[in-house]
Design an enzyme around this catalytic site. Structure first.
Site, PDB file in Angstrom:
ATOM      1  N   ARG A  54       1.060  -1.067   0.167  1.00 43.58           N
ATOM      2  CA  ARG A  54       0.161  -0.598  -0.009  1.00 43.58           C
ATOM      3  C   ARG A  54       0.489   1.479  -0.146  1.00 43.58           C
ATOM      4  NH1 ARG A  54      -2.948  -4.592   1.957  1.00 43.58           N
ATOM      5  NH2 ARG A  54      -0.875  -4.262   2.894  1.00 43.58           N
ATOM      6  N   THR A  55       1.593   1.166   0.537  1.00 38.50           N
ATOM      7  CA  THR A  55       2.484   2.327   0.890  1.00 38.50           C
ATOM      8  C   THR A  55       3.149   3.029  -0.228  1.00 38.50           C
ATOM      9  OG1 THR A  55       2.219   2.211   3.845  1.00 38.50           O
ATOM     10  CG2 THR A  55       4.097   3.952   2.650  1.00 38.50           C
ATOM     11  N   LYS A  82      24.791  -6.269  -2.185  1.00 37.32           N
ATOM     12  CA  LYS A  82      26.750  -5.948  -2.477  1.00 37.32           C
ATOM     13  C   LYS A  82      27.632  -5.933  -1.065  1.00 37.32           C
ATOM     14  CE  LYS A  82      25.673  -5.752  -7.713  1.00 37.32           C
ATOM     15  NZ  LYS A  82      25.845  -5.191  -8.239  1.00 37.32           N
ATOM     16  N   ARG A 104      10.972   3.497   3.681  1.00 34.22           N
ATOM     17  CA  ARG A 104      10.749   2.568   4.633  1.00 34.22           C
ATOM     18  C   ARG A 104      11.683   2.011   5.460  1.00 34.22           C
ATOM     19  NH1 ARG A 104       5.386  -1.288   4.831  1.00 34.22           N
ATOM     20  NH2 ARG A 104       4.481   0.862   5.543  1.00 34.22           N
ATOM     21  N   HIS A 132       4.555   5.888  11.409  1.00 41.06           N
ATOM     22  CA  HIS A 132       4.272   6.031   9.406  1.00 41.06           C
ATOM     23  C   HIS A 132       3.458   6.603  10.035  1.00 41.06           C
ATOM     24  CE1 HIS A 132       3.382   4.443   6.766  1.00 41.06           C
ATOM     25  NE2 HIS A 132       2.213   3.646   7.222  1.00 41.06           N
TER      26      HIS A 132
HETATM   27  N1   CP Z   1      -0.393   0.121   5.891  1.00 41.75           N
HETATM   28  C1   CP Z   1       0.649  -0.601   5.463  1.00 41.75           C
HETATM   29  O1   CP Z   1       1.881   0.061   5.901  1.00 41.75           O
HETATM   30  O2   CP Z   1       0.680  -1.284   4.192  1.00 41.75           O
HETATM   31  P1   CP Z   1       1.919  -1.875   3.360  1.00 41.75           P
HETATM   32  O3   CP Z   1       3.284  -2.441   4.543  1.00 41.75           O
HETATM   33  O4   CP Z   1       1.038  -2.474   2.112  1.00 41.75           O
HETATM   34  O5   CP Z   1       3.074  -0.501   3.235  1.00 41.75           O
END
Ligand code: CP
Length: 316
Positions: A54-55, A82, A104, A132
């Protein structure tokens, strides 16, 4: 605001303002051609060292709809394999010309560290157990727009259910929801609560049955197995018996109550009911809203003066 590393970077007024800007972005997204030139000439790099569906796609779609160039970095197919360090990776991408990094990482604090190595804006797309922030913004957007209470969650009660301890979503949501006036009740076994909740401004319950009929929002969380060792894992049968959303529990939700989940869902663990059969489910709406919220965040960080640039973008 130069970066968005935590919900704590935002004043309550900033949060309300981003939700309002997301309304404009949602209008753009409803058009036959959902694209404006607001960020033409800017480059957004999505830099994901941890899995995401999603993100990552939501940020990349948001950047594309604002006409930014998108650079996608996936750690598992990169020179990280590497031995290239995080710092060298960021400095290498910066040298290609990046205006914003969407990051992330499994380590809490990695996005903050990255700000030391680049002049670009850094947006935290999830770091360890820590934060988040855009998930919390899209969740607040989904709740407030469903209840048509645009600037407030005053008087609303949100039950966040499940693995709070390892959840960056819970930490971000609790901060945003409580600052917008909601009461948050954490529903979890002791093993899934932090050792101290001092200063969190929440209450707790040890059974979903105790609260499900009285809350306005049921927010289910996945067990974050990747952030715990085997010894910490509860018996799934026992966990599900007290904390999973079953068809029977879903039937006890108030008529107006919403069901949310950040995804990914683990069906048969925390979600025994099919969410598509729960009338209050807004789980896919959260995904849709995520694009508008991330457009608002990217525009706020990169777009300059909202009254001129966004208006030009909207009209173009
Ligand atoms: N909600 C969320 O962070 O989903 P993803 O891990 O798929 O990005």
């Amino acid at each position: 605001m130069k970066h968005l590393l935590s919900t704590r970077d935002l004043s309550t007024e900033d949060i309300v303002s981003l939700l309002a800007m997301a309304d404009h972005m949602a209008e753009i997204n409803s058009r036959a051609v959902p694209k404006v030139p607001a960020l033409r000439g800017r480059t957004v790099a999505s830099v994901f060292f941890e899995d995401s569906t999603r993100t990552r796609l939501s940020f990349e779609t948001a950047a594309t709809r604002l006409s930014a160039e998108v650079m996608t970095f996936i750690a598992s197919s990169s020179s990280v394999n590497k031995g290239e360090s995080l710092r060298d990776t960021i400095e290498t991408l910066s040298a290609m010309g990046v205006d914003a990094f969407v990051v992330r990482h499994k380590s809490s604090g990695a996005p903050q560290q990255i700000t030391q190595w680049t002049d670009a804006a850094v947006i935290n797309a999830g770091d360890g157990w820590h934060q988040h922030p855009t998930q919390a913004l899209l969740d607040a957007y989904t709740i407030t727009r469903n209840f048509k209470e645009l600037n407030s969650m005053q008087g609303r009660t949100v039950a966040i259910v499940g693995d709070i301890k390892h959840s960056r979503v819970a930490r971000s949501d609790i901060d945003v929801f409580t600052r917008l006036g909601a009461h948050v009740v954490l529903v979890a076994p002791t093993a899934f609560l932090p050792s101290s909740l001092d200063g969190w401004g929440v209450t707790t319950a040890d059974s979903l049955d105790d609260v499900i009929g009285a809350v306005d929002v049921v927010y289910m969380l996945r067990i974050q197995r990747e952030r715990m060792d085997a010894a910490q894992m509860p018996s799934l049968r026992e966990y599900s018996s007290l904390f999973a959303l079953t068809p029977e529990r879903a039937a006890r939700m108030q008529g107006h109550a919403l069901l949310l989940h950040p995804g990914p869902i683990n069906r048969g663990v925390e979600m025994i009911v099919d969410p598509s059969l729960v009338p209050g489910s807004r789980i896919l709406q959260q995904v849709t809203n995520g694009i508008s919220i991330r457009m608002a965040v990217l525009f706020s960080l990169l777009g300059g003066d909202a009254t001129t640039t966004l208006q030009n973008g909207v009209e173009a």
